[in-house]
Design an enzyme around this catalytic site. Structure first.
Site, mmCIF file in Angstrom:
data_model
loop_
_atom_site.group_PDB
_atom_site.id
_atom_site.type_symbol
_atom_site.label_atom_id
_atom_site.label_comp_id
_atom_site.label_asym_id
_atom_site.label_seq_id
_atom_site.Cartn_x
_atom_site.Cartn_y
_atom_site.Cartn_z
ATOM 1 N N ASP A 1 -8.540 -5.393 -2.813
ATOM 2 C CA ASP A 1 -9.540 -5.714 -1.879
ATOM 3 C C ASP A 1 -9.530 -4.648 -0.794
ATOM 4 O OD1 ASP A 1 -7.325 -6.587 -0.640
ATOM 5 O OD2 ASP A 1 -8.198 -8.338 0.144
ATOM 6 N N ARG B 1 1.614 -13.023 -1.315
ATOM 7 C CA ARG B 1 1.980 -13.004 0.188
ATOM 8 C C ARG B 1 0.845 -14.226 0.458
ATOM 9 N NH1 ARG B 1 3.301 -7.672 0.746
ATOM 10 N NH2 ARG B 1 5.777 -7.816 1.090
ATOM 11 N N GLY C 1 -1.649 -0.890 -4.919
ATOM 12 C CA GLY C 1 -0.496 -1.313 -5.438
ATOM 13 C C GLY C 1 -0.975 -1.217 -6.957
ATOM 14 N N THR D 1 -4.995 -5.745 -9.459
ATOM 15 C CA THR D 1 -3.795 -6.181 -8.640
ATOM 16 C C THR D 1 -3.283 -7.613 -9.373
ATOM 17 O OG1 THR D 1 -3.440 -7.480 -6.715
ATOM 18 C CG2 THR D 1 -5.603 -7.613 -7.365
ATOM 19 N N ASP E 1 -6.099 -12.172 -6.323
ATOM 20 C CA ASP E 1 -6.686 -12.932 -5.206
ATOM 21 C C ASP E 1 -8.026 -12.164 -4.929
ATOM 22 O OD1 ASP E 1 -5.640 -10.253 -4.537
ATOM 23 O OD2 ASP E 1 -4.796 -11.128 -2.795
ATOM 24 N N ASP F 1 -1.939 -9.996 -8.119
ATOM 25 C CA ASP F 1 -2.109 -11.421 -7.321
ATOM 26 C C ASP F 1 -3.060 -12.146 -7.725
ATOM 27 O OD1 ASP F 1 0.227 -10.587 -5.878
ATOM 28 O OD2 ASP F 1 -0.974 -9.485 -4.259
ATOM 29 N N ARG G 1 -1.632 4.690 -1.080
ATOM 30 C CA ARG G 1 -2.146 4.041 0.238
ATOM 31 C C ARG G 1 -2.524 5.091 1.106
ATOM 32 N NH1 ARG G 1 -1.635 -1.270 -1.027
ATOM 33 N NH2 ARG G 1 0.457 -1.677 -1.954
ATOM 34 N N ARG H 1 16.767 -20.065 -16.221
ATOM 35 C CA ARG H 1 17.009 -21.583 -16.360
ATOM 36 C C ARG H 1 18.262 -21.702 -17.523
ATOM 37 N NH1 ARG H 1 14.342 -26.208 -16.438
ATOM 38 N NH2 ARG H 1 12.322 -25.448 -15.817
HETATM 39 P P1 ATP Z 1 -3.067 -4.289 -3.255
HETATM 40 O O1 ATP Z 1 -3.852 -5.765 -3.522
HETATM 41 O O2 ATP Z 1 -2.179 -3.820 -4.064
HETATM 42 O O3 ATP Z 1 -2.600 -4.101 -1.623
HETATM 43 P P2 ATP Z 1 -5.222 -2.542 -2.065
HETATM 44 O O4 ATP Z 1 -6.345 -2.131 -2.758
HETATM 45 O O5 ATP Z 1 -5.617 -4.152 -1.426
HETATM 46 O O6 ATP Z 1 -4.252 -3.187 -3.351
HETATM 47 P P3 ATP Z 1 -4.781 -1.343 0.150
HETATM 48 O O7 ATP Z 1 -3.401 -0.408 0.494
HETATM 49 O O8 ATP Z 1 -4.950 -2.526 1.117
HETATM 50 O O9 ATP Z 1 -4.408 -1.744 -1.405
HETATM 51 O O10 ATP Z 1 -5.932 -0.292 0.386
HETATM 52 C C1 ATP Z 1 -5.932 0.854 -0.322
HETATM 53 C C2 ATP Z 1 -6.185 2.079 0.464
HETATM 54 O O11 ATP Z 1 -7.766 1.661 0.339
HETATM 55 C C3 ATP Z 1 -5.833 2.257 1.752
HETATM 56 O O12 ATP Z 1 -4.628 2.909 1.686
HETATM 57 C C4 ATP Z 1 -6.999 3.012 2.315
HETATM 58 O O13 ATP Z 1 -6.949 4.406 2.193
HETATM 59 C C5 ATP Z 1 -8.292 2.440 1.841
HETATM 60 N N1 ATP Z 1 -8.711 1.286 2.837
HETATM 61 C C6 ATP Z 1 -8.359 0.298 2.990
HETATM 62 N N2 ATP Z 1 -9.212 -0.463 3.907
HETATM 63 C C7 ATP Z 1 -9.991 0.548 4.350
HETATM 64 C C8 ATP Z 1 -10.882 0.594 5.497
HETATM 65 N N3 ATP Z 1 -11.220 -0.337 6.156
HETATM 66 N N4 ATP Z 1 -11.369 1.684 5.638
HETATM 67 C C9 ATP Z 1 -11.322 2.981 5.049
HETATM 68 N N5 ATP Z 1 -10.242 2.814 4.030
HETATM 69 C C10 ATP Z 1 -9.621 1.740 3.615
#
Ligand code: ATP
Length: 327
Positions: free
Chosen positions: A106, A175, A14, A129, A133, A131, A75, A158
């Protein structure tokens, strides 16, 4: 260890305000240290598709104040597969990239760790991010801006709430984490704040709203995080209160994606600048698998795996402060 001569930077997952300032910082730090830099469009998906462009200090003119990300974000399902990651690695080799800076959440860091384990490719993460988090940093990029956006929106709500003696439920993003709800709620003087980390119970909320009413309040704001623990969504919560407090006209406002956009706050721009420089310096020093972050206003590092798994802790004392403020 191989000397790092070329660094690639991407934004993934994101988007969040401050990502552009972080890209700018990485690119300019590379220029400062006479290290080549390339930008990867659309995160891991762009890397798999070979969407890389050389970047110089001038490629990042006039972006420090812009929301979103000039490199776009995405993603990528393909990066979750071995074949996808192999293609990504081949593209990095083809472009002679020695190390990677991933700006994201993460999930993006998890992808980075998996990739590093397979190919031993140097990676540093910058937490981006709204969030907040992520373990190992007091602030993620975009969180401060999102807070300010939420507070500004609640202030406006308000005005209309008090003009019509209404009770407003305002849903903010989060979330799994209540950082935005809790801090924006306190900042905007909400009567109640519902967060995923704690189930305060519907009865308690009702009691508190009734007490506010008895003590002369004619309008109220309840801030709800998307993932609050009540088991009801914001519309169901509003219905529940309307049934039990017919004296109130209840309205719902979902702030949604506006919280992700907009020009980053000064805090986020400064944070992005500091973290970007540190990320490049770590890679040039031969470090890998670390996330740069902020602790006690100092730039620090945390192992990427810890940052992913460490969880987050919210300042529950702020809920107590909020209760005192609504006396
Ligand atoms: P946000 O906090 O906004 O959701 P994020 O970085 O956590 O951001 P994700 O969609 O969870 O967003 O992860 C981004 C990309 O990282 C995924 O689309 C995927 O390509 C890659 N990714 C996440 N987990 C894995 C995994 N276990 N193995 C390989 N690639 C991964």
């Amino acid at each position: 260890m191989k000397k790092v001569k070329k660094i690639a930077v991407m934004t993934s997952g994101g988007d969040s305000p401050g990502m552009n300032a972080a890209i700018r910082s990485v690119v300019r730090a590379c220029a400062y240290y006479r290290t080549e830099c390339v930008g990867i469009y659309r995160g891991y998906q762009g890397l798999i598709e070979g969407d890389l462009v050389p970047m110089t200090a001038r490629s990042v003119n006039n972006i420090v104040h812009k929301g979103g990300t000039i490199l776009k974000s995405a993603r990528s399902k393909d990066f979750r597969t071995k074949e996808g990651r192999k293609k990504a690695y081949e593209n990095l080799l083809e472009h002679k990239v020695d190390a990677l800076v991933v700006i994201g959440g993460d999930g993006s860091f998890t992808g980075g760790v998996v990739f590093n384990k397979e190919y031993n490719f140097p990676i540093i993460g910058i937490p981006g991010t709204i969030d907040n988090d992520i373990f190992g940093t007091s602030h993620t990029l975009g969180y401060d801006t999102a807070l300010n956006t939420a507070v500004e929106a609640i202030d406006k709500i308000r005005d209309t709430a008090s003009s019509h003696n209404r009770l407003f439920f305002v849903e903010v993003m989060g979330r799994d984490a209540g950082f935005i709800a809790l801090n924006a709620g306190v900042g905007a003087g909400a009567e109640e704040i519902l967060i995923p980390e704690e189930d305060l119970g519907l009865e308690r909320m009702l009691e508190s709203l009734k007490k506010s009413r008895r003590t002369g309040k004619s309008s109220s704001i309840v801030v709800v995080a998307e993932g609050d623990k009540s088991g009801r969504n914001v519309y169901q919560l509003a219905e529940y209160v309307e049934e039990n407090m017919p004296e109130y006209e209840v309205r719902v406002s979902v702030l949604g994606h506006m919280q992700r956009g907009g020009s980053p706050s000064c805090f986020d721009r400064v944070l992005a600048s500091r973290l970007g420089v540190k990320a490049v310096e770590l890679l040039i020093d031969g470090k890998t698998n670390l996330m740069v972050g902020l602790k006690d206003n100092k730039v620090t590092t945390t192992e990427l795996e810890k940052a992913i798994k460490g969880g987050h802790t919210i300042d529950m004392d702020l809920l107590r402060v909020s209760d005192i403020m609504t006396t």
